[in-house]
Enzyme design. Sequence first.
Site, short mmCIF file in Angstrom:
data_model
loop_
_atom_site.label_atom_id
_atom_site.label_comp_id
_atom_site.label_asym_id
_atom_site.label_seq_id
_atom_site.Cartn_x
_atom_site.Cartn_y
_atom_site.Cartn_z
N TYR A 1 -2.45 -1.05 10.43
CA TYR A 1 -2.59 -1.20 9.04
C TYR A 1 -1.43 -0.84 8.30
O TYR A 1 -0.55 -1.58 7.85
CB TYR A 1 -3.86 -0.66 8.31
CG TYR A 1 -3.82 -0.80 6.88
CD1 TYR A 1 -4.41 -1.95 6.10
CD2 TYR A 1 -3.26 0.29 5.71
CE1 TYR A 1 -4.76 -2.12 4.85
CE2 TYR A 1 -3.34 -0.15 4.68
CZ TYR A 1 -4.05 -0.90 3.97
OH TYR A 1 -4.03 -1.18 2.69
N SER B 1 0.91 -1.28 -0.01
CA SER B 1 0.07 0.07 -0.10
C SER B 1 0.88 1.32 0.11
O SER B 1 1.83 1.13 0.47
CB SER B 1 -0.86 -0.05 1.14
OG SER B 1 -1.41 1.45 1.61
#
Length: 261
Positions: free
Chosen positions: A158, A145
């Site tokens: 995350y 990401s």
Amino acid sequence: MYADLAGKVVVITGSSTGLGRAMANRFGQEKAKVVINYFGKEEQAKEVQQEVIKAGGNAVIVHGDVTKEEDIKNLVNTAVQNFGTLDIFINNAGIENEVVSHELTLVDWDKVISTNLTGAFLGCREALKYFVEKQIRGNIINMSSVHERIPWPYFVHYAASKGGMKLMTQTLAMEYAPKGIRINNIGPGAINTPINAEKFADPKTKREVEKMIPLGYIGKPEEIANVAAWLASSESSYVTGITLFADGGMTLYPAFQAGKG
Ligand code: NAI
């Protein structure tokens, strides 16, 4: 299209939805053989299976939880039993949830880390075990990401999982390069998938996100699948240990776009 992908055997975790689904479809178009791992509804996985077959590839579906060692081993076994080998393993499954960090429970922390980071490690480990044993110059792609680079308040678990994935990939890429095995990350920005459907359903939030993207729009899953196909193909033969950001420029400090600062 990449001629060398035809007939290749690819496992994609979490591929009944979103980016996984788009990648399964793309590998179908490339005439590859796809193991579709799903964790949610079987019906959705069956739909993706039909899409892959219709596109010209072959596919099987298999339920599995990437946090469980036995389930990951089963993904490699399913590839070998159905299609005779394994060439490409894509660790795509991932989850996120928004929590103020000082209120984040250990249960939630563990859930995100074990899915996004430990799950990807287990996928890498089992694929590598097979590649080494069979002397296959295999290919691993991990779905990271932009948040392996950009800090993300309220998503500390995350961001930590994707930050961990960065050095996991770099380390494994270095360790297995002498065997001709390539391992890379894809770093998507904001892409329209179920993981953020709720967020983008709100026009105000959607506009705010678009402002953080120099190219000015939220990405399409196919734009990530294109990157995966290239990384899996021999066109990227000299590329290993990188994160290829496909983010419309999100990692370029868009706040500076107007030239101030
Ligand atoms: P998604 O929610 O559609 O896909 C995630 C998939 O992972 C789902 O199919 C889900 O069933 C599966 N999954 C969740 N826990 C699992 C488990 N324990 N075992 C097996 N499968 C499990 O969302 P999306 O966007 O397609 O996400 C795919 C990956 O892309 C994730 O790793 C996510 O972090 C990453 N990503 C997505 C971005 C976006 O904007 N959509 C941006 C950056 C990264």
